[in-house]
Scaffold this motif. Structure first.
Motif, short mmCIF file in Angstrom:
data_model
loop_
_atom_site.label_atom_id
_atom_site.label_comp_id
_atom_site.label_asym_id
_atom_site.label_seq_id
_atom_site.Cartn_x
_atom_site.Cartn_y
_atom_site.Cartn_z
N UNK A 93 59.81 10.36 44.58
CA UNK A 93 59.53 11.74 44.97
C UNK A 93 58.40 12.35 44.14
N UNK A 94 58.16 11.84 42.94
CA UNK A 94 57.14 12.40 42.06
C UNK A 94 55.76 11.78 42.28
N UNK A 95 55.69 10.75 43.10
CA UNK A 95 54.42 10.08 43.38
C UNK A 95 53.62 10.91 44.38
N UNK A 96 52.31 10.95 44.20
CA UNK A 96 51.42 11.57 45.19
C UNK A 96 51.14 10.52 46.25
N UNK A 97 51.73 10.70 47.42
CA UNK A 97 51.68 9.68 48.47
C UNK A 97 50.43 9.80 49.32
N UNK A 98 49.81 8.65 49.55
CA UNK A 98 48.76 8.49 50.55
C UNK A 98 48.84 7.04 51.03
N UNK A 99 48.01 6.68 51.97
CA UNK A 99 48.08 5.34 52.56
C UNK A 99 47.81 4.26 51.52
N UNK A 100 46.87 4.51 50.62
CA UNK A 100 46.55 3.51 49.59
C UNK A 100 47.71 3.34 48.62
N UNK A 101 48.36 4.42 48.23
CA UNK A 101 49.52 4.31 47.34
C UNK A 101 50.61 3.48 48.02
N UNK A 102 50.85 3.75 49.29
CA UNK A 102 51.83 2.97 50.05
C UNK A 102 51.47 1.49 50.05
N UNK A 103 50.21 1.18 50.31
CA UNK A 103 49.76 -0.21 50.35
C UNK A 103 49.97 -0.91 49.01
N UNK A 104 49.61 -0.24 47.94
CA UNK A 104 49.75 -0.83 46.60
C UNK A 104 51.22 -1.05 46.25
N UNK A 105 52.06 -0.05 46.50
CA UNK A 105 53.49 -0.19 46.19
C UNK A 105 54.15 -1.26 47.06
N UNK A 106 53.68 -1.41 48.28
CA UNK A 106 54.20 -2.46 49.16
C UNK A 106 53.78 -3.83 48.62
N UNK A 107 52.55 -3.97 48.20
CA UNK A 107 52.10 -5.22 47.58
C UNK A 107 52.97 -5.57 46.36
N UNK A 108 53.24 -4.57 45.53
CA UNK A 108 54.06 -4.79 44.33
C UNK A 108 55.47 -5.21 44.71
N UNK A 109 56.04 -4.60 45.76
CA UNK A 109 57.38 -4.98 46.21
C UNK A 109 57.40 -6.43 46.68
N UNK A 110 56.40 -6.81 47.46
CA UNK A 110 56.35 -8.19 47.96
C UNK A 110 56.26 -9.18 46.81
N UNK A 111 55.42 -8.88 45.82
CA UNK A 111 55.28 -9.77 44.66
C UNK A 111 56.57 -9.82 43.84
N UNK A 112 57.16 -8.67 43.59
CA UNK A 112 58.38 -8.60 42.79
C UNK A 112 59.53 -9.35 43.45
N UNK A 113 59.62 -9.25 44.77
CA UNK A 113 60.72 -9.88 45.52
C UNK A 113 60.35 -11.27 46.04
N UNK A 114 59.13 -11.72 45.73
CA UNK A 114 58.65 -13.03 46.17
C UNK A 114 58.79 -13.18 47.69
N UNK A 115 58.28 -12.20 48.42
CA UNK A 115 58.36 -12.18 49.88
C UNK A 115 56.94 -12.31 50.44
N UNK A 116 56.77 -13.20 51.41
CA UNK A 116 55.46 -13.39 52.03
C UNK A 116 55.20 -12.31 53.07
N UNK A 117 53.94 -12.17 53.44
CA UNK A 117 53.57 -11.23 54.50
C UNK A 117 54.26 -11.60 55.81
N UNK A 118 54.40 -12.90 56.06
CA UNK A 118 55.07 -13.37 57.28
C UNK A 118 56.52 -12.92 57.29
N UNK A 119 57.21 -13.06 56.16
CA UNK A 119 58.61 -12.63 56.10
C UNK A 119 58.73 -11.12 56.18
N UNK A 120 57.75 -10.40 55.63
CA UNK A 120 57.75 -8.95 55.77
C UNK A 120 57.65 -8.58 57.25
N UNK A 121 56.73 -9.23 57.96
CA UNK A 121 56.55 -8.95 59.38
C UNK A 121 57.85 -9.22 60.15
N UNK A 122 58.51 -10.31 59.83
CA UNK A 122 59.79 -10.62 60.50
C UNK A 122 60.82 -9.53 60.24
#
Length: 122
Positions: free
Chosen positions: A14-43
């Motif tokens: 809630x304290x983050x200033x949200x924009x599309x780039x912030x979303x993209x970066x945090x999504x990248x970090x989630x994928x890396x942290x959870x060891x999830x591929x883009x393909x599995x994200x799409x699924x």
């Protein structure tokens, strides 16, 4: 899988200033942290299994990555949903008659690896 604030940053979503780039970066970090591929994200995002995402699928899937409880609906409505709609419009680059309003794996992958222009309107 859950989108979280950046490592080492003491704040809530809630304290983050949200924009599309912030979303993209945090999504990248989630994928890396959870060891999830883009393909599995799409699924995971593609609820119908047709290989594309509608805006509704995109929004409802991201809601599960971002919210813990129904009580956070005001945060969703005011902050997150508008940013996700902007992201979807940016991702939906093909815009042809057959693919308008749908995002495919190629568009999602391209967005995840390419920085987006930060908006100063939010």
């Amino acid at each position: 899988m859950r989108i979280e604030p950046p490592p080492g940053v003491d704040c809530t979503l809630e304290q983050i200033k949200w924009d599309v780039e912030t979303l993209r970066i945090l999504l990248q970090q989630m994928l890396a942290r959870c060891n999830v591929s883009e393909t599995n994200l799409m699924r995971t995002l593609d609820r119908t299994g047709d290989g594309t995402l509608t805006e509704q699928e995109f929004l409802s899937s991201f809601r599960m990555f971002l919210l813990d409880s129904p009580g956070e609906s005001r945060f969703w409505d005011l902050e997150l949903a508008p940013v996700l709609r902007d992201a979807f419009k940016l991702l939906d680059s093909k815009r042809g008659a057959m693919s308008a309003g749908r995002v495919d794996m190629e568009e999602l992958s391209r967005w995840l690896v390419r920085p987006t222009h930060r908006s100063t309107t939010r």
